[in-house]
Design a protein around this motif. Structure first.
Motif, PDB file in Angstrom:
ATOM      1  N   SER A  34       0.837  -1.199   0.000  1.00  0.00           N
ATOM      2  CA  SER A  34       0.000   0.000   0.000  1.00  0.00           C
ATOM      3  C   SER A  34       0.868   1.243   0.000  1.00  0.00           C
ATOM      4  N   LYS A  35       0.476   2.210  -0.835  1.00  0.00           N
ATOM      5  CA  LYS A  35       1.150   3.508  -0.841  1.00  0.00           C
ATOM      6  C   LYS A  35       0.674   4.302   0.378  1.00  0.00           C
ATOM      7  N   VAL A  36       1.276   5.441   0.589  1.00  0.00           N
ATOM      8  CA  VAL A  36       0.925   6.300   1.715  1.00  0.00           C
ATOM      9  C   VAL A  36      -0.562   6.646   1.700  1.00  0.00           C
ATOM     10  N   ASP A  37      -1.118   6.832   0.497  1.00  0.00           N
ATOM     11  CA  ASP A  37      -2.540   7.188   0.388  1.00  0.00           C
ATOM     12  C   ASP A  37      -3.457   5.961   0.461  1.00  0.00           C
ATOM     13  N   LYS A  38      -2.881   4.812   0.816  1.00  0.00           N
ATOM     14  CA  LYS A  38      -3.604   3.536   0.968  1.00  0.00           C
ATOM     15  C   LYS A  38      -3.994   2.880  -0.357  1.00  0.00           C
ATOM     16  N   SER A  39      -3.614   3.462  -1.488  1.00  0.00           N
ATOM     17  CA  SER A  39      -3.888   2.820  -2.774  1.00  0.00           C
ATOM     18  C   SER A  39      -2.846   1.723  -3.009  1.00  0.00           C
ATOM     19  N   ASP A  89      -2.565   2.310 -14.985  1.00  0.00           N
ATOM     20  CA  ASP A  89      -3.834   2.898 -14.578  1.00  0.00           C
ATOM     21  C   ASP A  89      -4.838   1.763 -14.425  1.00  0.00           C
ATOM     22  N   GLY A  90      -5.376   1.639 -13.220  1.00  0.00           N
ATOM     23  CA  GLY A  90      -6.304   0.539 -12.954  1.00  0.00           C
ATOM     24  C   GLY A  90      -5.635  -0.566 -12.167  1.00  0.00           C
ATOM     25  N   THR A  91      -4.837  -0.201 -11.180  1.00  0.00           N
ATOM     26  CA  THR A  91      -4.124  -1.212 -10.394  1.00  0.00           C
ATOM     27  C   THR A  91      -5.095  -2.170  -9.713  1.00  0.00           C
ATOM     28  N   LYS A  92      -6.217  -1.664  -9.221  1.00  0.00           N
ATOM     29  CA  LYS A  92      -7.189  -2.556  -8.570  1.00  0.00           C
ATOM     30  C   LYS A  92      -7.740  -3.568  -9.574  1.00  0.00           C
ATOM     31  N   GLU A  93      -7.983  -3.130 -10.799  1.00  0.00           N
ATOM     32  CA  GLU A  93      -8.451  -4.046 -11.842  1.00  0.00           C
ATOM     33  C   GLU A  93      -7.370  -5.065 -12.185  1.00  0.00           C
ATOM     34  N   PHE A  94      -6.117  -4.607 -12.198  1.00  0.00           N
ATOM     35  CA  PHE A  94      -4.987  -5.494 -12.420  1.00  0.00           C
ATOM     36  C   PHE A  94      -4.961  -6.581 -11.346  1.00  0.00           C
ATOM     37  N   ILE A  95      -5.100  -6.173 -10.083  1.00  0.00           N
ATOM     38  CA  ILE A  95      -5.079  -7.117  -8.965  1.00  0.00           C
ATOM     39  C   ILE A  95      -6.240  -8.103  -9.082  1.00  0.00           C
ATOM     40  N   ASN A  96      -7.392  -7.610  -9.522  1.00  0.00           N
ATOM     41  CA  ASN A  96      -8.563  -8.474  -9.698  1.00  0.00           C
ATOM     42  C   ASN A  96      -8.495  -9.304 -10.975  1.00  0.00           C
ATOM     43  N   ARG A  97      -7.469  -9.072 -11.767  1.00  0.00           N
ATOM     44  CA  ARG A  97      -7.213  -9.823 -13.000  1.00  0.00           C
ATOM     45  C   ARG A  97      -8.391  -9.808 -13.974  1.00  0.00           C
ATOM     46  N   ASN A  98      -8.969  -8.629 -14.139  1.00  0.00           N
ATOM     47  CA  ASN A  98     -10.088  -8.522 -15.085  1.00  0.00           C
ATOM     48  C   ASN A  98      -9.667  -7.910 -16.423  1.00  0.00           C
ATOM     49  N   GLY A  99      -8.385  -7.566 -16.558  1.00  0.00           N
ATOM     50  CA  GLY A  99      -7.865  -7.073 -17.826  1.00  0.00           C
ATOM     51  C   GLY A  99      -8.147  -5.606 -18.120  1.00  0.00           C
ATOM     52  N   GLU A 100      -8.817  -4.932 -17.218  1.00  0.00           N
ATOM     53  CA  GLU A 100      -9.221  -3.549 -17.462  1.00  0.00           C
ATOM     54  C   GLU A 100      -8.237  -2.559 -16.855  1.00  0.00           C
ATOM     55  N   PHE A 101      -7.039  -2.533 -17.414  1.00  0.00           N
ATOM     56  CA  PHE A 101      -6.001  -1.600 -16.974  1.00  0.00           C
ATOM     57  C   PHE A 101      -5.218  -1.143 -18.198  1.00  0.00           C
ATOM     58  N   THR A 102      -4.574   0.009 -18.059  1.00  0.00           N
ATOM     59  CA  THR A 102      -3.890   0.607 -19.199  1.00  0.00           C
ATOM     60  C   THR A 102      -2.549   1.222 -18.797  1.00  0.00           C
ATOM     61  N   VAL A 103      -1.748   1.498 -19.810  1.00  0.00           N
ATOM     62  CA  VAL A 103      -0.551   2.329 -19.692  1.00  0.00           C
ATOM     63  C   VAL A 103      -0.924   3.659 -20.341  1.00  0.00           C
ATOM     64  N   ASN A 104      -0.739   4.760 -19.621  1.00  0.00           N
ATOM     65  CA  ASN A 104      -1.124   6.080 -20.129  1.00  0.00           C
ATOM     66  C   ASN A 104       0.090   6.998 -20.219  1.00  0.00           C
ATOM     67  N   ILE A 105       0.227   7.647 -21.365  1.00  0.00           N
ATOM     68  CA  ILE A 105       1.332   8.573 -21.603  1.00  0.00           C
ATOM     69  C   ILE A 105       0.772   9.826 -22.259  1.00  0.00           C
ATOM     70  N   ALA A 106       1.193  10.986 -21.767  1.00  0.00           N
ATOM     71  CA  ALA A 106       0.823  12.248 -22.398  1.00  0.00           C
ATOM     72  C   ALA A 106       2.061  13.131 -22.488  1.00  0.00           C
ATOM     73  N   LEU A 107       2.143  13.896 -23.555  1.00  0.00           N
ATOM     74  CA  LEU A 107       3.186  14.897 -23.704  1.00  0.00           C
ATOM     75  C   LEU A 107       2.498  16.251 -23.779  1.00  0.00           C
ATOM     76  N   LEU A 108       2.861  17.130 -22.853  1.00  0.00           N
ATOM     77  CA  LEU A 108       2.297  18.477 -22.832  1.00  0.00           C
ATOM     78  C   LEU A 108       3.354  19.491 -23.213  1.00  0.00           C
ATOM     79  N   THR A 109       2.960  20.466 -24.001  1.00  0.00           N
ATOM     80  CA  THR A 109       3.809  21.596 -24.349  1.00  0.00           C
ATOM     81  C   THR A 109       3.025  22.855 -24.027  1.00  0.00           C
ATOM     82  N   ASP A 110       3.607  23.702 -23.193  1.00  0.00           N
ATOM     83  CA  ASP A 110       2.932  24.921 -22.738  1.00  0.00           C
ATOM     84  C   ASP A 110       1.531  24.619 -22.219  1.00  0.00           C
TER      85      ASP A 110
END
Length: 131
Positions: A34-39, A89-110
């Protein structure tokens, strides 16, 4: 529009991170703390984060990640460009092994989205935008 190499590189990073997630997903024990925020935090979160930090770190563009201690706001508020990542993204779904998790990447400029990637490792489906 951003340079096409950055898009290609980010897609490669997402797929490699997804592969590392699936390696853990297929194991009997996932290893959760568990992280500090309990997630929950798993080995897959950390493995994916390490891969994204390596790949995207090579671009020279700073990174903000859910899984690391980031630069203070005072330091990053003046960044013109940065990656924002959620390695699993979707660690709880990962733990539950339901396949509903993703890798998310964004690039922001200004503060504006230049590139966004959502990768679903279980299905191999990848969505992206290149503004």
């Amino acid at each position: 529009m951003i340079h096409p190499d950055l898009l290609f590189y980010a897609i490669q990073a997402a797929i490699a991170a997804g592969d590392s997630i699936l390696e853990v997903y297929r194991q009997e024990e996932i290893g959760t703390v568990s992280k500090v925020d309990k997630s929950p935090l798993t080995q897959a979160d950390l493995a994916s984060n390490a891969i994204l930090m390596e790949y995207l770190g090579n671009t020279g563009i700073p990174i903000i990640s859910e899984e690391i201690k980031n630069e203070s706001y005072r330091n990053r508020k003046d960044w013109e460009e940065c990656w924002i990542i959620d390695p699993l993204d979707g660690t709880k779904e990962f733990i539950n092994r339901n396949g509903e998790f993703t890798v998310n990447i964004a690039l922001l400029t200004d503060g504006k989205l230049q590139l966004g990637i959502i990768y679903v490792p279980v299905t191999g489906v990848l969505y992206f935008t290149n503004s």
